[in-house]
Design a protein around this motif. Structure first.
Motif, PDB file in Angstrom:
ATOM      1  N   UNK A 531       0.967  -1.194  -0.031  1.00 37.13           N
ATOM      2  CA  UNK A 531       0.156   0.082   0.048  1.00 37.13           C
ATOM      3  C   UNK A 531       0.807   1.320   0.184  1.00 37.13           C
ATOM      4  N   UNK A 532       0.475   2.419  -0.607  1.00 37.36           N
ATOM      5  CA  UNK A 532       1.031   3.527  -0.419  1.00 37.36           C
ATOM      6  C   UNK A 532       1.568   3.765   1.178  1.00 37.36           C
ATOM      7  N   UNK A 533       2.664   4.200   1.274  1.00 42.24           N
ATOM      8  CA  UNK A 533       3.087   4.409   2.714  1.00 42.24           C
ATOM      9  C   UNK A 533       2.689   5.884   3.263  1.00 42.24           C
ATOM     10  N   UNK A 534       2.213   6.761   2.149  1.00 47.49           N
ATOM     11  CA  UNK A 534       1.963   8.189   2.624  1.00 47.49           C
ATOM     12  C   UNK A 534       0.790   8.634   1.712  1.00 47.49           C
ATOM     13  N   UNK A 535      -0.042   9.659   1.835  1.00 51.13           N
ATOM     14  CA  UNK A 535      -1.024  10.553   0.997  1.00 51.13           C
ATOM     15  C   UNK A 535      -0.711  11.816   1.171  1.00 51.13           C
ATOM     16  N   UNK A 536      -1.515  12.684   0.222  1.00 51.39           N
ATOM     17  CA  UNK A 536      -1.415  14.293   0.537  1.00 51.39           C
ATOM     18  C   UNK A 536      -2.569  14.661   1.166  1.00 51.39           C
ATOM     19  N   UNK A 537      -2.513  15.621   1.881  1.00 46.31           N
ATOM     20  CA  UNK A 537      -3.551  16.421   2.550  1.00 46.31           C
ATOM     21  C   UNK A 537      -4.163  17.373   1.309  1.00 46.31           C
ATOM     22  N   UNK A 595     -11.071  10.718   0.392  1.00 46.45           N
ATOM     23  CA  UNK A 595     -11.388  11.713   1.150  1.00 46.45           C
ATOM     24  C   UNK A 595     -11.532  12.850   0.862  1.00 46.45           C
ATOM     25  N   UNK A 596     -11.872  13.220  -0.347  1.00 43.44           N
ATOM     26  CA  UNK A 596     -12.763  14.397  -0.866  1.00 43.44           C
ATOM     27  C   UNK A 596     -12.349  15.770  -0.110  1.00 43.44           C
ATOM     28  N   UNK A 597     -10.619  15.787  -0.172  1.00 46.01           N
ATOM     29  CA  UNK A 597     -10.170  17.055   0.360  1.00 46.01           C
ATOM     30  C   UNK A 597     -10.540  17.330   2.024  1.00 46.01           C
ATOM     31  N   UNK A 598     -10.823  16.370   2.606  1.00 51.06           N
ATOM     32  CA  UNK A 598     -11.341  16.790   3.932  1.00 51.06           C
ATOM     33  C   UNK A 598     -10.353  16.672   4.992  1.00 51.06           C
ATOM     34  N   UNK A 599      -8.992  15.962   4.439  1.00 50.23           N
ATOM     35  CA  UNK A 599      -7.777  15.889   5.520  1.00 50.23           C
ATOM     36  C   UNK A 599      -7.015  16.963   5.148  1.00 50.23           C
ATOM     37  N   UNK A 600      -6.951  17.962   6.162  1.00 52.96           N
ATOM     38  CA  UNK A 600      -6.166  19.119   5.754  1.00 52.96           C
ATOM     39  C   UNK A 600      -4.715  19.076   6.745  1.00 52.96           C
ATOM     40  N   UNK A 601      -4.678  18.308   7.854  1.00 48.34           N
ATOM     41  CA  UNK A 601      -3.596  18.437   8.636  1.00 48.34           C
ATOM     42  C   UNK A 601      -2.662  17.226   8.438  1.00 48.34           C
ATOM     43  N   UNK A 614      -8.690  -0.833  11.340  1.00 45.38           N
ATOM     44  CA  UNK A 614      -8.493  -1.477   9.791  1.00 45.38           C
ATOM     45  C   UNK A 614      -7.301  -1.156   9.159  1.00 45.38           C
ATOM     46  N   UNK A 615      -6.665   0.060   9.301  1.00 46.41           N
ATOM     47  CA  UNK A 615      -5.808   0.536   8.468  1.00 46.41           C
ATOM     48  C   UNK A 615      -5.077   1.824   9.011  1.00 46.41           C
ATOM     49  N   UNK A 616      -3.690   1.755   8.884  1.00 43.88           N
ATOM     50  CA  UNK A 616      -3.170   3.088   9.476  1.00 43.88           C
ATOM     51  C   UNK A 616      -2.832   3.965   8.109  1.00 43.88           C
ATOM     52  N   UNK A 617      -3.037   5.223   8.221  1.00 45.49           N
ATOM     53  CA  UNK A 617      -2.699   6.150   7.143  1.00 45.49           C
ATOM     54  C   UNK A 617      -1.894   7.105   7.648  1.00 45.49           C
ATOM     55  N   UNK A 618      -0.917   7.847   6.632  1.00 41.97           N
ATOM     56  CA  UNK A 618      -0.182   8.830   6.934  1.00 41.97           C
ATOM     57  C   UNK A 618      -0.305   9.922   5.974  1.00 41.97           C
ATOM     58  N   UNK A 619      -0.472  11.177   6.503  1.00 40.26           N
ATOM     59  CA  UNK A 619      -0.809  12.151   5.467  1.00 40.26           C
ATOM     60  C   UNK A 619       0.426  13.305   5.451  1.00 40.26           C
ATOM     61  N   UNK A 620       0.572  13.849   4.402  1.00 36.72           N
ATOM     62  CA  UNK A 620       1.723  14.970   4.499  1.00 36.72           C
ATOM     63  C   UNK A 620       1.109  15.990   3.571  1.00 36.72           C
ATOM     64  N   UNK A 621       1.687  17.326   3.813  1.00 35.19           N
ATOM     65  CA  UNK A 621       1.387  18.301   3.014  1.00 35.19           C
ATOM     66  C   UNK A 621       2.016  18.360   1.600  1.00 35.19           C
ATOM     67  N   UNK A 622       1.370  18.877   0.694  1.00 37.04           N
ATOM     68  CA  UNK A 622       1.778  18.826  -0.706  1.00 37.04           C
ATOM     69  C   UNK A 622       3.187  19.766  -0.674  1.00 37.04           C
TER      70      UNK A 622
END
Length: 695
Positions: A531-537, A595-601, A614-622
């Motif tokens: 799985x992707x190890x991170x996503x974008x806020x 996520x529909x742009x809802x996660x900003x932090x 169920x799953x761990x997610x990591x989000x980073x700023x663009x």
């Protein structure tokens, strides 16, 4: 050039006065009679040409002085692009509040500069005018007209945001909003640092009837070092294994970094660090190793130290340390090699081994498996083919050993549905393996050292396939006659490994060869779905989780972890609770969340079903905002000139007081002072000509 009081131009009639004086001011000479002109030879003759030149110069100075004086009273001006009209005005002001506006100059942060300039803009208009404040957040509260006082109050609430917007999207939103106003005088202002990766002007998207004013703000010094991306060296992270993670560190400054430090935190504990050096304007791949000591979800953080842009110094990532691989082996009714696969997979703690017979296949097991081995099935039925299609498309891996007495008709129908090459013949000529692709793909990293004299498998009987040019097909092992022994076929999100040989010992010695174990083990490891190890806020990310529930009664939640690791390893409570119910869709036994742009932090998140993670997610700023390249006023003007956008004005606050510059853009450039000075200069010139110009 226009005149504010054109009636004063009547005064130009006064030019006739010096002309009349010039024409009638003839010098009268007294007549003296001489009896002999011989006495005139000692007199100096007056030069008529010199006298006339002096008189013409004096006349010119007087005419020019009167003309300039009349022009000064008429108050000439060069019209501005924003022509002032009667009635109330509608003004939309965009404040760039992206991360790059954290940079500083002599007046403070660029965002504080922008808010100050926005206040000055508002103060150049009257109290009855309507205002709109727009930021990168595109908030609903900014989608209405407000008074000047409310506008200035809203300015105080503008904070740095993770949202980034292309300039064309901002202008389009402003234009759409201003269409709701009945005012005939509409203005757009853009206050930004005009970062190059977000600043483009598209004439097709710009209403040329509107005057757009760009106010660029520049920082004193552009320095930023940041982590751009992170990736693992291997696609799968298993419990107890040694892993190497890479980080791309970019230096967007004018100074070399010789002693940088990259820290690695796993589950809020610092586990390793690595030093790095990166020259100005370049990037460096920094690797750091660690051992996976925790099963299940692992939350990671890579951190560096940098100032003043700090939002991109931390990079969050998350991975699931899988402990087992689910493997299903389906044996043909006449196969003699079932024990080979059983002894390989069942006795290894890494595998959860399941075995089915060809006559009693449990299709309900397929969604739970990572890899399925088809060992010498006599026929491939339509039902099995359909389930295999679904399994591979969803990311599973299939290994297929054909039966030497197979029902070729059923095989070819199945191969056609699976987009595999057709079986042409069964070759009984003895041959050897000729070449193996060790450098990439299946065997990459399997052998520490490749021996060119390696004893390769012997093939006694094999199937020949129709040649194909399918780009999704890769031949991994070739025979001496050029036919593939093992080929990989990418189908949907999964893989199908096709062997040209049955597993029977009468056809080859592959199952007894040293290559058999690493081949099957590597195929099984690659069957794990990384799985992707991170996503974008602030984006619409698609996140897949393996689940067959439709979550109708109790929807899934994405919740921000209530603690986050900092660069010093301390744990701090989150400033506020983030709890989002994402959109979800159930497709082919897997649930995809949007996520529909809802996660900003930025930070660590968890997908919860009730209280079950169920799953761990990591989000980073663009990281677009981390690229410290900005347009200068000259570069912006060049871009506007190339696209013939004459309705866009650029005002640089450093050149003059912003209020005066805005007034000039609206009312035009006033020239009455210039003409007053010129009138005085021409009068002074007349005096100098009279006194210094001798006849």
């Amino acid at each position: 050039m226009n005149f504010l009081f054109p009636t004063f131009l009547i005064g130009l009639a006064a030019i006739a006065i010096p002309i009349i004086i010039h024409l009638f001011n003839f010098r009268k000479y007294k007549k003296i009679y001489f009896t002999n002109v011989h006495f005139l030879k000692e007199l100096k003759q007056e030069s008529d040409s010199k006298s006339k030149l002096k008189e013409w110069l004096i006349l010119a100075m007087r005419i020019l002085a009167i003309t300039c004086l009349v022009f000064a009273f008429a108050q000439p001006f060069i019209p501005g692009k924003a022509k002032a009209t009667q009635g109330d005005k509608a003004i939309s002001i965009y404040i760039d509040n992206s991360f790059s506006m954290e940079s500083v100059n002599k007046k403070g942060t660029l965002l504080e500069n922008a808010k100050l300039y926005a206040t000055e803009i508002a103060n150049t208009f009257s109290a009855s005018d309507q205002f709109q404040l727009l930021t990168n957040d595109f908030e609903g509260k900014h989608q209405r007209f407000i008074s000047k006082e409310e506008f200035i109050e809203q300015l105080n609430d503008v904070k740095i945001s993770s949202a980034t917007r292309a300039l064309t999207d901002v202008i389009k939103r402003q234009q759409d909003f201003l269409q709701n106003s009945s005012s005939k005088n509409k203005r757009i202002f853009l206050v930004s640092d005009f970062q190059k990766n977000a600043t483009t002007f598209n004439k097709a998207d710009i209403d040329t009837s509107l005057v757009i004013t760009c106010i660029p703000i520049a920082s004193t010094e552009i320095n930023n070092i940041y982590i751009d991306s992170v990736w693992f060296e291997t696609p799968v992270q298993q419990f107890g294994t040694q892993q190497i993670i890479h980080a791309s560190v970019i230096n967007k400054s004018t100074k070399d970094i010789e002693t940088g430090t990259l820290k690695l935190f796993i589950n809020d504990k610092q586990v390793s660090l690595s030093s790095f050096s990166v020259t100005a304007g370049n990037k460096q791949d920094v690797s750091i190793g660690f051992t996976v000591k925790d099963k299940g979800i692992n939350k990671g953080l890579l951190s560096i130290e940098d100032y003043p842009i700090t939002y991109d110094d931390n990079f969050y990532f998350s991975f699931d340390a899988q402990t087992t691989i689910d493997a299903l082996v389906i044996n043909g009714k006449d196969t003699k090699t079932a024990g080979n696969f059983k002894s390989l997979l069942q006795n290894d703690s890494m595998f959860v081994y399941t075995e089915n017979a060809e006559v009693s296949i449990d299709y309900g097991l397929f969604p739970k498996e990572n890899i399925i081995v088809l060992n010498e099935l006599s026929a491939l039925t339509s039902g099995l083919t359909a389930e295999l299609q679904k399994f591979v498309s969803n990311g599973g891996s299939v290994v297929l050993f054909p039966n030497k007495k197979a029902d070729l008709a059923s095989y070819n129908v199945a191969f056609q549905n699976l987009l595999l090459p057709q079986i042409m013949a069964f070759d009984t000529v003895r041959t050897k393996t000729q070449s193996i692709k060790f450098e990439q793909g299946l065997y990459e990293g399997v052998f520490d050292k490749i021996n060119q004299q390696m004893d390769l498998p012997m093939v006694l009987q094999h199937y020949e396939f129709k040649q194909t040019t399918n780009s999704s097909t890769q031949n991994i092992v070739l025979l001496q006659n050029g036919s593939p022994l093992i080929s990989q076929h990418n189908i949907g999100n999964g893989k199908l490994y096709l062997f040209a040989i049955p597993s029977d010992a009468a056809c080859s010695n592959f199952l007894k060869h040293a290559l058999f174990v690493p081949t099957i083990i590597k195929m099984a490891i690659l069957s794990l779905k990384p799985s992707p190890i991170y996503y974008k806020t602030s984006s619409n990310e698609a996140i897949t989780i393996v689940s067959v529930s439709n979550f109708a009664e109790k929807p899934l939640h994405i919740i921000k972890d209530d603690a986050s690791a900092t660069s010093t390893g301390s744990v701090t409570a989150a400033t506020k609770k983030v709890d989002v119910i994402p959109e979800h869709r159930l497709v082919n036994n897997a649930t995809t969340l949007f996520t529909q742009n809802q996660l900003t932090e930025a930070g660590q998140y968890e997908v919860l079903e009730n209280t079950t993670v169920l799953k761990g997610l990591a989000f980073n700023f663009d990281r677009k905002e981390s690229d410290m390249n900005f347009y200068t006023k000259e570069e912006l003007q060049k871009q506007l000139d190339e696209k013939n956008l004459k309705n866009i004005v650029i005002i640089e606050p450093n050149e003059k007081a912003l209020t005066n510059a805005l007034q000039e853009a609206t009312d035009g450039k006033k020239l009455w002072k210039l003409f007053l000075f010129l009138a005085l200069a021409f009068l002074l010139s007349e005096i100098l000509i009279i006194r210094l110009f001798k006849n």
